[in-house]
Design an enzyme around this catalytic site. Sequence first.
Site, PDB file in Angstrom:
ATOM      1  N   GLY B  90      35.201  48.348  33.519  1.00  0.00           N
ATOM      2  CA  GLY B  90      35.445  49.789  33.478  1.00  0.00           C
ATOM      3  C   GLY B  90      34.608  50.403  34.573  1.00  0.00           C
ATOM      4  O   GLY B  90      34.571  49.873  35.685  1.00  0.00           O
ATOM      5  N   SER B 123      34.015  42.134  35.550  1.00  0.00           N
ATOM      6  CA  SER B 123      34.001  43.295  36.448  1.00  0.00           C
ATOM      7  C   SER B 123      32.695  44.089  36.281  1.00  0.00           C
ATOM      8  O   SER B 123      31.639  43.586  36.647  1.00  0.00           O
ATOM      9  CB  SER B 123      35.245  44.145  36.177  1.00  0.00           C
ATOM     10  OG  SER B 123      35.437  45.086  37.195  1.00  0.00           O
ATOM     11  N   ALA B 124      32.734  45.296  35.735  1.00  0.00           N
ATOM     12  CA  ALA B 124      31.490  46.063  35.532  1.00  0.00           C
ATOM     13  C   ALA B 124      30.483  45.275  34.700  1.00  0.00           C
ATOM     14  O   ALA B 124      29.268  45.361  34.919  1.00  0.00           O
ATOM     15  CB  ALA B 124      31.803  47.397  34.851  1.00  0.00           C
ATOM     16  N   HIS B 160      36.121  41.997  42.027  1.00  0.00           N
ATOM     17  CA  HIS B 160      37.412  42.402  42.651  1.00  0.00           C
ATOM     18  C   HIS B 160      37.321  42.282  44.176  1.00  0.00           C
ATOM     19  O   HIS B 160      37.923  43.092  44.898  1.00  0.00           O
ATOM     20  CB  HIS B 160      37.782  43.844  42.300  1.00  0.00           C
ATOM     21  CG  HIS B 160      37.978  44.112  40.837  1.00  0.00           C
ATOM     22  ND1 HIS B 160      39.150  43.851  40.179  1.00  0.00           N
ATOM     23  CD2 HIS B 160      37.145  44.643  39.906  1.00  0.00           C
ATOM     24  CE1 HIS B 160      39.021  44.216  38.914  1.00  0.00           C
ATOM     25  NE2 HIS B 160      37.826  44.675  38.715  1.00  0.00           N
ATOM     26  N   GLU B 196      39.388  38.235  42.815  1.00  0.00           N
ATOM     27  CA  GLU B 196      40.014  38.287  41.490  1.00  0.00           C
ATOM     28  C   GLU B 196      40.476  36.884  41.115  1.00  0.00           C
ATOM     29  O   GLU B 196      41.203  36.235  41.885  1.00  0.00           O
ATOM     30  CB  GLU B 196      41.175  39.271  41.487  1.00  0.00           C
ATOM     31  CG  GLU B 196      40.673  40.713  41.597  1.00  0.00           C
ATOM     32  CD  GLU B 196      41.777  41.753  41.460  1.00  0.00           C
ATOM     33  OE1 GLU B 196      42.956  41.403  41.615  1.00  0.00           O
ATOM     34  OE2 GLU B 196      41.440  42.923  41.199  1.00  0.00           O
TER      35      GLU B 196
END
Lengths: 238, 238
Positions: B90, B123-124, B160, B196
């Site tokens: 997020g 991700s985050a 990413h 990714e």
Amino acid sequence: MVKRQLLLLSSSRVHGYGFLDYASNDICNILTDNNVSSVLFIPYAKRNHDEYLRLAEKPFKKWGFNITSIHTQNPHKAIQEAEAIFVGGGNTFRLLKTLYDLDLVKTINRRVLEEGVPYIGTSAGSNVATRSIHTTNDMPIVWPPTLSALNLVPFNINPHFVDSPKDSTHMGETREDRILEYHEEPDSSTVLGLREGATLYVKDNQAIIKGICGARLYIRNEKPKDIKVGSDVSYLLQ
Amino acid sequence: MVKRQLLLLSSSRVHGYGFLDYASNDICNILTDNNVSSVLFIPYAKRNHDEYLRLAEKPFKKWGFNITSIHTQNPHKAIQEAEAIFVGGGNTFRLLKTLYDLDLVKTINRRVLEEGVPYIGTSAGSNVATRSIHTTNDMPIVWPPTLSALNLVPFNINPHFVDSPKDSTHMGETREDRILEYHEEPDSSTVLGLREGATLYVKDNQAIIKGICGARLYIRNEKPKDIKVGSDVSYLLQ
């Protein structure tokens, strides 16, 4: 009454044009209208100030204006005496941190909003002109004391705005995703997404989209909308 | 001796795969190896925690694990008692700010590095596992007290990660430009760009690139290099 003259560019380069070329008429007009002979350059968004000055001085000299850089003089005195200010792009966090480190934020704000000194910004230089840099695209490579910025306009800009690509296989957020995520926060500002080639011209309480490409406007809790070149967006200043 | 088991994913989604699917084997292995029956989910990177839990619980339940979310319980107690931690993606700034606001940073760090509680991030959730979030791609929609993060590994990740596009007409910085700009700062860390589909698996002092796609490594003042799936990158932990 607020007195200001701003030209905020999405980017200094647009595909097919040289450095600042697509905005040359608007830059020259704002300087000529104010009888500016010398422009103060702020290169803090990039690491190498001498190199950045060499790049920035070419178009201004070609157009007949003198240009000096703040990094070669007393910064406070330079702002106090500036006829016009040009803030170049690079990293927005680094630019804002340097303005705070050198205690220049209030002085620039006062000179632009109270004394009408023309302010031209591009990319990071447009970001810092707004309420805050919450909608920069840059990596937070350094840590300024706050994200509040020069507040020359009461909303935010997203420079280098790009529309969401169709059929992309990349799963990271699109620019629109990111701006809408910002608007999930309760005290977030309106965001003007300036596509590369779009500029925002502000004179006192009037604001117009200029340049060669339009903008996309994000008002919190409203549907995003496209804004064409030539549109009056003065309502954003209220 | 450092005791840790981490699986840091570039992204929860990869083109052509369902949520977390591409990494299912590695996620299940790390949980099974540690006799984990229930996973603690940290949804703070997104605004809607209930909705995020509904998304995250599907794959874990399918694989036979129970999952509970920190937002429905006492956060400190939940971390203290967690058998394994899964931190979803997020907005990285929002995630880190919430961890600081709830005073969870030290507790997570201690549980993972001293007690060997498995940590899975995406991700985050991978960004905050590292030394700092200076190399997040996210917009700074909120303002954490510092960019220093959980420090479970002594370098930074860029999730990413995308290679620089050829023949792009967009003039904004590429991902590589931005990472190299970070490395202009004197105290900047090594950056592991996870494409990714790439993941980083760490067990104690061994680190391996896993997943279905490689990484790109940026060590300050060295030429960037590509890292293939299966490569041992334990030297990054020193």
